[in-house]
Design a protein around this motif. Sequence first.
Motif, PDB file in Angstrom:
ATOM      1  N   TYR A  19       0.922  -1.260  -0.072  1.00 58.09           N
ATOM      2  CA  TYR A  19      -0.065   0.040   0.114  1.00 58.09           C
ATOM      3  C   TYR A  19       0.844   1.351  -0.015  1.00 58.09           C
ATOM      4  O   TYR A  19       0.483   2.243  -0.710  1.00 58.09           O
TER       5      TYR A  19
ATOM      6  N   ASN B 279      -3.794   7.345  -8.012  1.00 56.43           N
ATOM      7  CA  ASN B 279      -4.803   6.379  -8.310  1.00 56.43           C
ATOM      8  C   ASN B 279      -5.296   6.297  -9.790  1.00 56.43           C
ATOM      9  O   ASN B 279      -5.670   5.217 -10.283  1.00 56.43           O
TER      10      ASN B 279
ATOM     11  N   HIS C 258       1.795   3.772  -2.765  1.00 60.27           N
ATOM     12  CA  HIS C 258       0.603   4.889  -3.113  1.00 60.27           C
ATOM     13  C   HIS C 258       1.078   6.276  -2.476  1.00 60.27           C
ATOM     14  O   HIS C 258       1.166   7.152  -3.383  1.00 60.27           O
TER      15      HIS C 258
ATOM     16  N   HIS D 179      -0.993  11.070   4.101  1.00 60.69           N
ATOM     17  CA  HIS D 179      -2.443  11.386   3.708  1.00 60.69           C
ATOM     18  C   HIS D 179      -3.469  10.435   4.006  1.00 60.69           C
ATOM     19  O   HIS D 179      -4.882  10.594   4.016  1.00 60.69           O
ATOM     20  N   ASP D 180      -2.985   9.065   3.935  1.00 61.85           N
ATOM     21  CA  ASP D 180      -3.967   7.942   3.890  1.00 61.85           C
ATOM     22  C   ASP D 180      -4.126   7.280   5.286  1.00 61.85           C
ATOM     23  O   ASP D 180      -4.674   6.375   5.680  1.00 61.85           O
TER      24      ASP D 180
ATOM     25  N   ASP E 160      -2.703  12.756  -5.188  1.00 59.82           N
ATOM     26  CA  ASP E 160      -3.402  11.583  -4.589  1.00 59.82           C
ATOM     27  C   ASP E 160      -4.145  10.817  -5.905  1.00 59.82           C
ATOM     28  O   ASP E 160      -4.015   9.884  -6.257  1.00 59.82           O
TER      29      ASP E 160
END
Length: 570
Positions: free
Chosen positions: A48, A146, A51, A76-77, A142
């Motif tokens: 992950y 994606n 990302h 950010h996540d 972001d």
Amino acid sequence: MVNTMNVDNLLKEIKKKKIKVNESNIKKAFEFAKIAHGDQKRISGEPYFIHPYKATLTLIQKMNPDEKAIIACLLHDVIDDTPFTKEDIKQEFGEEVTFLVNGVTKLGKIKYRGVERQIENLKKMFLAMAEDIRVILIKLADRHHNMQTLNYLPKEKQYRIALETLEIYASLANRLGIGQIKGELEDLAFPYVYPKEYKWLIKNVQEKYHEREQYLKRIKPIIEKELKRANINFIEVQIRAKFHYSLYKKLLRYNKNINEVHDLAAMRIIVNTIEECYATLGLIHKFWTPLPGKIKDYIALPKPNGYQSLHTTVFCVDGKITEFQIRTLEMHEQAEYGIAAQWFYDEKGKPKSGAFIPKKLRWVQQLIDWQKNLKNNTDFLENLKIEFFKDRIFVFTPKGDVIDLPEGAVPIDFAYQIHSEIGNHCLAAKINNKMAKLDTILKNGDIVEIITQKNKSPSPSWLNFVKTNYAKNKIKSYLEKTGKIKKTNIKILKIELKIKLKDRVGLLKDIFQIFAKEKINIESISTDHSEKGYPLVTINFSLKEKSVLDKLIKNLNKVKGMKEINQRIL
Ligand code: MN
């Protein structure tokens, strides 16, 4: 892939972009995010952490962030997708980073509904809710990553996300003047939203494009040699390919005739000064004949989003039609990074105040200067009550529709905005699922639900706290109809002025002073560019007497540079 996730790569890019950071803070954020995401996987099967890492790389390379924004992008996540909380981030990285991460997390919760009329509202909301331009920059980075892994998602999701990218994120980037990201987001979305058209374009353009590129590579040294010979100290000569989606849109205007489009690939010359821009243009025209009507001076007349360059199209070497773009490094950075360009940050790396409302950059700058000068004169500002962007809030219906209201609005304003019958029978309100009083001041992002009852009717006391004139008028007319208050005979004139005038510093200030002298409250103001390149200012306000309007217009006509005033009584 895993091996390339290396904090040294980030630091190398940061150095390349000359961004001032404390390296140990970046390293700490990198490690924190990596540990927080642990062995989570993306749908692609990759770890992950790839990302936030890739998004941060894009942010650094393409958007000119400061240290806090880089750290926030790495994290950010974390709030949404890991066991770590907002408090953990605050403890480790402080208030400012937490504010940014939280801003990105909040934006992630907005769901896009494909209703056309909401798109404009959503864009506005993004800007208003963000409160800080850096939140938007992180969100764009972001989305950029994606979009690169969209192929792993199910078909329907691909379409929805790509459409959202095209209609909201790319146009947001465009509005902020971040040309590079806008073009890349559009090209990433293009094949998913318009697959047939995309295939057609690739099939028909590839060969032509390749041919073009070879040609430009061949003439590049010729141009460099002539620049040197003329003592023009250029920084770089670049070959620029047009983005696919913008090329497709252009082709539609030319009945898909590829031979009509001359800027499939263009030559871009970056120099040091404005004088050198014009000298370079002169040099090119000396050697090659320009096509009539194709010389564009966006230095003297910048595009509304602030874009500046000289453009010309000439019959170049071997008579081939070739477009040139000439600009200074500063103009180049402005075109690529837009609002994120360096000059928009102050010495501490924080965005300058007002930095997130770049509707028309020159005007915004003028406004900021003007506000600075008037800082001590609060009465004057109060009296004007200019409804600029920051004075609006955006709240939601329980279904997710966005309602745009002025700051200070209460649930009754919201109710009338939805429908006058809802307002007239408004009994109670729920804000974010909790019962609330009807005079509660709404906040950005609130979800508001109105509870109605058939035999409930407006109370005169509502007039004391509703904010919008719309609600006020509806309540008054209901009360008058039912005899609860006496009809008033004063008729309010709603007036719209369209003013066309020559741009100069201090212009808005002069106009506002005339309004202030007549004690007229401006209800809304917007600026635009008219066909002939003159700024066009639209001002709305209300008056009780027509004679005041005549006096106002007489005085406005005396303003330096005034071209034309059109009045309309609404
Ligand atoms: Mn993300």
